[in-house]
Design an enzyme around this catalytic site. Structure first.
Site, mmCIF file in Angstrom:
data_model
loop_
_atom_site.group_PDB
_atom_site.id
_atom_site.type_symbol
_atom_site.label_atom_id
_atom_site.label_comp_id
_atom_site.label_asym_id
_atom_site.label_seq_id
_atom_site.Cartn_x
_atom_site.Cartn_y
_atom_site.Cartn_z
ATOM 1 N N HIS A 81 0.861 -1.191 0.000
ATOM 2 C CA HIS A 81 0.000 0.000 0.000
ATOM 3 C C HIS A 81 0.897 1.241 0.000
ATOM 4 O O HIS A 81 1.918 1.268 0.681
ATOM 5 C CB HIS A 81 -0.910 0.007 1.235
ATOM 6 C CG HIS A 81 -1.957 -1.058 1.225
ATOM 7 N ND1 HIS A 81 -3.275 -0.816 0.929
ATOM 8 C CD2 HIS A 81 -1.873 -2.395 1.448
ATOM 9 C CE1 HIS A 81 -3.957 -1.949 0.983
ATOM 10 N NE2 HIS A 81 -3.117 -2.927 1.309
ATOM 11 N N ASP A 139 -6.504 -13.199 -1.885
ATOM 12 C CA ASP A 139 -5.796 -11.908 -1.912
ATOM 13 C C ASP A 139 -5.146 -11.736 -3.293
ATOM 14 O O ASP A 139 -4.058 -11.169 -3.425
ATOM 15 C CB ASP A 139 -4.741 -11.831 -0.797
ATOM 16 C CG ASP A 139 -4.221 -10.405 -0.570
ATOM 17 O OD1 ASP A 139 -4.871 -9.443 -1.027
ATOM 18 O OD2 ASP A 139 -3.149 -10.259 0.042
#
Length: 383
Positions: free
Chosen positions: A138, A271
């Site tokens: 991120h 994921d």
């Protein structure tokens, strides 16, 4: 190859039901539903030597087939969804990654339309309210402390399609954000966190019910600092996500979760990012560049693992053949548990009359031979 299955009886397979496996069982499909009895003109398909299990339910998935759920057009999102369907995932929640709030709100609008159309089962917001020291893949300069007003903005932008929100609940505003999500019927998930054991317990008491990819992007367990993992494993209110791709977890840690939490509290997830079901190369996960090499996705800058290239059929096969888990436990973790969490168990997640005819046909080696979604073959086992 797809084709209609308006009235079909699938016979001879090991059928995994909530009550256990029926050897030489049968599943009756009528239209888009599982039926309790067959019509006289029903087509009979002999699947002896195979397994029939419920369609897989993936509650944490960022893309596949070369397409991204985090930035692609509606058409590209559908391409990714189709890729995962071919691998047995008949119900899928599209996950975002950290981005600008307005951009995330726009993305939520697009994904909400696909939810209303029945193509996806909702939206999982992963970030931007996560801890910079556990950021994983991120973008750090876009991270922020949880603000209930900003969380509410994204929930509203999803027009009822928000299913889950991953937060670092130890950050300022974290507990209030968990309470807000609980009030709005959205799953609050603890992840990308540097939380202590006690802070994690506080978040669970406030309403958090999921551990986002347990073990990954959180502190490990130490003898005097058990951290979030111990708190999440021990609490019956929490379901723990696991990425069983052979990269994210050592088999012993997977076994620990199944043993300590029990199969009824595990959700196997992918994921996945764009490269799932597609291949090695250079991709993007949100604003970050990712290199996929030998099936492992890592950030070009820094080398952090960046999601996975996993599909749930691979997770299923690995869980049974490598980890030697009972088939029934894997079905619980890959279908029933996520369906229950998402509030969809009355429709999907098990092979019971009245539910959608979502199922996967596996051969004796646990490879996919057939996938049916809502009574239509996505992958036809007799084609």
């Amino acid at each position: 190859m797809s084709g209609s299955a308006h009235s079909t009886v699938l016979t001879g397979a090991g059928v995994v039901l909530p009550t256990g496996t029926v050897a030489g069982g049968r599943v009756i499909v009528d239209g888009d539903r599982i039926a309790g009895s067959a019509r006289e003109d029903a087509r009979v398909v002999d699947l002896s030597g195979h397994w029939i299990v419920p369609g897989f339910v993936d509650m944490h998935n960022h893309g596949g087939g070369g397409a991204s759920f985090t930035s692609g057009t509606a058409e590209e999102v559908l391409k990714g969804v189709r890729t995962h369907r071919e691998h047995g995932t008949t119900t899928l929640v599209a996950s975002t990654v950290t981005g600008d709030l307005d951009e995330l709100a726009r993305r939520a609008g697009l994904l909400a339309e696909l939810t209303q159309q029945g193509e996806i089962a909702g939206i999982h917001f992963e970030g931007p309210f996560i801890n910079p020291c556990r950021k994983g893949a991120h973008k750090e300069d876009l991270l922020r402390d949880p603000d209930p007003a900003e969380v509410r903005k994204l929930v509203d932008a999803a027009h009822g399609a928000a299913r889950m929100f991953t937060l670092a609940t130890e950050l300022p505003g974290g507990l209030d954000s968990v309470r807000l999500l609980a009030e709005h019927g959205v799953i609050a998930a603890i992840g990308h966190t540097d939380s202590t054991y006690d802070q994690t317990r506080q978040a669970i008491d406030a309403g958090a019910t999921v551990a986002t990819h347990l073990y990954n992007a959180m502190p490990g367990m130490e003898h005097r600092a058990p951290g979030p993992i111990a708190a999440l494993l021990e609490d019956e209110r929490v379901t723990v996500e696991l990425i069983n791709d052979g990269t994210h977890l050592h088999p012993a840690m997977l076994e620990l979760a199944f043993h300590h939490a029990g199969a009824h509290r595990v959700a196997l997830i992918t994921d996945a990012m764009d490269a799932a079901g597609f291949g090695d190369g250079i991709y993007h996960l949100g604003p970050l560049e990712v290199e996929v090499k030998e099936g492992v996705a890592r950030l070009v800058e820094g080398g952090s693992i960046a999601g996975s290239t996993l599909t749930l059929d691979t997770a299923f096969k690995r869980s049974v053949t490598v980890d030697e888990l009972p088939v029934e436990s894997v079905v619980q973790a890959i279908s029933a548990n996520p369906a229950k969490l998402l509030g969809l168990y009355d429709q999907v997640g098990s092979l019971e009359p009245g539910k959608y005819a979502d199922l996967v046909v596996l051969d004796a080696a646990f490879d996919v031979k057939g996938v049916m979604r809502r009574g239509e073959w996505i992958v036809n086992p007799v084609a």
